[in-house]
Design an enzyme around this catalytic site. Sequence first.
Site, PDB file in Angstrom:
ATOM      1  N   ILE A 129       6.869 -10.696   9.182  1.00 50.81           N
ATOM      2  CA  ILE A 129       7.934 -11.070   8.522  1.00 50.81           C
ATOM      3  C   ILE A 129       9.317 -10.501   8.944  1.00 50.81           C
ATOM      4  O   ILE A 129      10.492 -10.795   8.371  1.00 50.81           O
ATOM      5  CB  ILE A 129       7.835 -10.707   7.021  1.00 50.81           C
ATOM      6  CG1 ILE A 129       7.724  -9.053   6.881  1.00 50.81           C
ATOM      7  CG2 ILE A 129       6.626 -11.558   6.336  1.00 50.81           C
ATOM      8  CD1 ILE A 129       7.557  -8.853   5.314  1.00 50.81           C
ATOM      9  N   LYS A 148      11.239  -8.563  12.694  1.00 51.73           N
ATOM     10  CA  LYS A 148      11.064  -7.854  13.870  1.00 51.73           C
ATOM     11  C   LYS A 148      12.647  -7.166  14.304  1.00 51.73           C
ATOM     12  O   LYS A 148      13.661  -7.888  14.154  1.00 51.73           O
ATOM     13  CB  LYS A 148      10.868  -8.895  15.035  1.00 51.73           C
ATOM     14  CG  LYS A 148      10.508  -8.030  16.470  1.00 51.73           C
ATOM     15  CD  LYS A 148       9.824  -9.383  17.222  1.00 51.73           C
ATOM     16  CE  LYS A 148       9.546  -8.572  18.688  1.00 51.73           C
ATOM     17  NZ  LYS A 148       8.914  -9.548  19.754  1.00 51.73           N
ATOM     18  N   GLY A 149      12.582  -5.861  14.693  1.00 52.18           N
ATOM     19  CA  GLY A 149      13.861  -5.407  15.389  1.00 52.18           C
ATOM     20  C   GLY A 149      13.676  -4.711  16.629  1.00 52.18           C
ATOM     21  O   GLY A 149      12.917  -5.085  17.356  1.00 52.18           O
ATOM     22  N   PHE A 184      13.192  -1.768  17.564  1.00 50.32           N
ATOM     23  CA  PHE A 184      12.318  -0.702  17.631  1.00 50.32           C
ATOM     24  C   PHE A 184      10.986  -0.778  16.992  1.00 50.32           C
ATOM     25  O   PHE A 184       9.977  -0.177  16.938  1.00 50.32           O
ATOM     26  CB  PHE A 184      12.901   0.725  16.954  1.00 50.32           C
ATOM     27  CG  PHE A 184      14.091   1.185  17.580  1.00 50.32           C
ATOM     28  CD1 PHE A 184      13.787   2.141  18.747  1.00 50.32           C
ATOM     29  CD2 PHE A 184      15.209   0.992  17.034  1.00 50.32           C
ATOM     30  CE1 PHE A 184      15.136   2.513  19.253  1.00 50.32           C
ATOM     31  CE2 PHE A 184      16.457   1.206  17.767  1.00 50.32           C
ATOM     32  CZ  PHE A 184      16.293   2.329  18.826  1.00 50.32           C
ATOM     33  N   GLY A 185      10.827  -1.944  16.401  1.00 48.47           N
ATOM     34  CA  GLY A 185       9.369  -2.277  15.922  1.00 48.47           C
ATOM     35  C   GLY A 185       9.421  -3.704  15.189  1.00 48.47           C
ATOM     36  O   GLY A 185      10.270  -4.433  15.333  1.00 48.47           O
ATOM     37  N   SER A 186       8.583  -3.630  14.299  1.00 50.60           N
ATOM     38  CA  SER A 186       8.077  -5.005  13.443  1.00 50.60           C
ATOM     39  C   SER A 186       7.692  -4.556  12.028  1.00 50.60           C
ATOM     40  O   SER A 186       7.314  -3.618  11.912  1.00 50.60           O
ATOM     41  CB  SER A 186       7.166  -6.019  14.241  1.00 50.60           C
ATOM     42  OG  SER A 186       6.112  -5.140  14.357  1.00 50.60           O
ATOM     43  N   LYS A 193       5.541  -1.261   8.179  1.00 49.84           N
ATOM     44  CA  LYS A 193       6.516  -1.325   9.051  1.00 49.84           C
ATOM     45  C   LYS A 193       5.988  -0.338  10.464  1.00 49.84           C
ATOM     46  O   LYS A 193       5.562   0.939  10.266  1.00 49.84           O
ATOM     47  CB  LYS A 193       7.743  -0.578   8.430  1.00 49.84           C
ATOM     48  CG  LYS A 193       8.909  -0.378   9.466  1.00 49.84           C
ATOM     49  CD  LYS A 193       9.949   0.206   8.479  1.00 49.84           C
ATOM     50  CE  LYS A 193      11.329   0.531   9.233  1.00 49.84           C
ATOM     51  NZ  LYS A 193      12.387   0.998   8.522  1.00 49.84           N
ATOM     52  N   ASP A 210      23.212   4.045   5.318  1.00 52.10           N
ATOM     53  CA  ASP A 210      22.886   2.505   5.807  1.00 52.10           C
ATOM     54  C   ASP A 210      22.981   1.463   4.575  1.00 52.10           C
ATOM     55  O   ASP A 210      22.044   0.775   4.673  1.00 52.10           O
ATOM     56  CB  ASP A 210      21.950   2.265   6.784  1.00 52.10           C
ATOM     57  CG  ASP A 210      21.941   0.991   7.725  1.00 52.10           C
ATOM     58  OD1 ASP A 210      23.132   0.682   7.718  1.00 52.10           O
ATOM     59  OD2 ASP A 210      20.999   0.483   8.259  1.00 52.10           O
TER      60      ASP A 210
END
EC number: 2.7.11.1
Length: 568
Positions: free
Chosen positions: A10, A12-13, A15-17, A33, A129
């Site tokens: 669902i 994705k970035g 550094f990971g998913s 995560k 953030d």
Amino acid sequence: MEHYEVLEQIGKGSFGSALLVRHKHEKKLYVLKKIRLARQTGRTRRSAHQEMELISKIRNPFIVEYKDSWVEKGCYVCIVIGYCKGGDMAEAIKKANGVEFSEEKLCKWLVQLLMALEYLHASHILHRDVKCSNIFLTKDQDIRLGDFGLAKILTSDDLASSVVGTPSYMCPELLADIPYGSKSDIWSLGCCMYEMTALKPAFKAFDMQGLINRINRSIVAPLPAQYSTAFRSLVKSMLRKNPELRPSASDLLRQPLLQPYVQKVLLKLSFREHDTLPSESERRSSYPQQRKRTSGKSVSFGPSRFGVDQEDSVSSVKPVHTYLHRHRPVDLSANDTSRVVVRRPAVSSVVSNSSKYVPVRSNQPKSGGLLKPAVVTRRASLPISQKPAKGTKDSLYHPNIGILHQLNSPDVSVNSPRIDRIKFPLASYEEMPFIPVVRKKKGSSRGSYSPPPEPPLDCSITKDKFTLEPERETKSDLSDQNATAGASSRASSGASRRQRFDPSSYRQRAEALEGLLEFSARLLIDERYDELNVLLKPFGPGKVSPRETAIWLSKSFKESSPSNLEED
């Protein structure tokens, strides 16, 4: 991992998913995560482990639910958190399609977010953030604050100073190179509430320099008139440029406008826990007493209002409903003209709270003289006075944080770009950024904080989206600042202002594209994939930013900071 069944990806970035999973025994949906550790720096790996440790200790009804975590084969940090079926707030704003949310719903969301931040700040944790894409909604439209990849744990003598976060949500003191505390989260929350109210970002510009200028001047459009004056004033108070005048989460929760929604939330929590609220005597014994605030007394924000017997571990923080109704409402009117004096502790002294500023408001001056503000503490790289302000008392802030005391807090996100590694020009000398000036008064050996005059809103006019009109200077402005620093700043900013990018010029486009490729290659060689991702993101499908802007921005990076690629 054997207890979970993977359903779909669902998110994705860099550094990971994020994977949607179902617990095989509970038959309940969760989000897994996965943060990649391979080919990452030591700081990034430590940050991933810190996020895993930190979120496992946090317990609050308005923060994403923690389920499980582990390290998979030494290559991934896996964190299982609750699944929010309502998506995130950024998606909700898009789905609104221009139809404003009701004030009742916005007040409910604001109360839940403030309770989450109050809990974090009382535990000496900065989120750093807070943005709409990190605010999640359940199927009942309740708030869950998530993504602690940039969170920082403050110790007794520590303030955050790294430039991390999402640029459009950054506070002025962060951009002005001033150490910041919990009030930075309040600013970010104010940006979120503005966006949820107006259905558009509070600060938006074509380039980074324009965005910084807008944030430094706190220029925002008026909120829709359909909302009450009290609500609009509440949102505006969170976006005050001076963090000393910005209310804390506790101050906002005590406002009369939000009290009915606070009561509803507490009642709902009590039913959910199948228990009644504790009596007043039980509440006083279960949570440290707070100091009463009266006119002319010292006012402190965040965790410093708790007694010295407080244990500072996250596990020791009681539910938020046990301490929300102890003080009278605090006036958030922008017309507050009370004198503000900033206490400046010594470098080695204990900081009194997670926020940088501890103002003292007084309606009447002391007999025999006027109050003089002390120098605002700056970073260690800037000149500061080693002598503490006269009359500064010992702090109530406790240094030990229990379990969390063992955690380091690297200033790097595991799922957000490293903004502090991207070198962009800050506000120029002429544009009067939010930087205090230290002056010496005659007959006094102590420095005093004199805020710079507010520049007029129309002093910079945009000719087009690539060229900015330089502002005029006055001799009085130059007399208040260091001539050498001003000359160098004017030279760098003036050179960039004189450049004009013509999209119809093939030569300039070719040069800019060549600069983009060279800059990308250098980032690739240095394995700085997060900055490379930010640089190339505007070229993806469906992006709003024009390619010419991205090319020109990369060329500005290359020309204005040729030696900024060294590692920190």
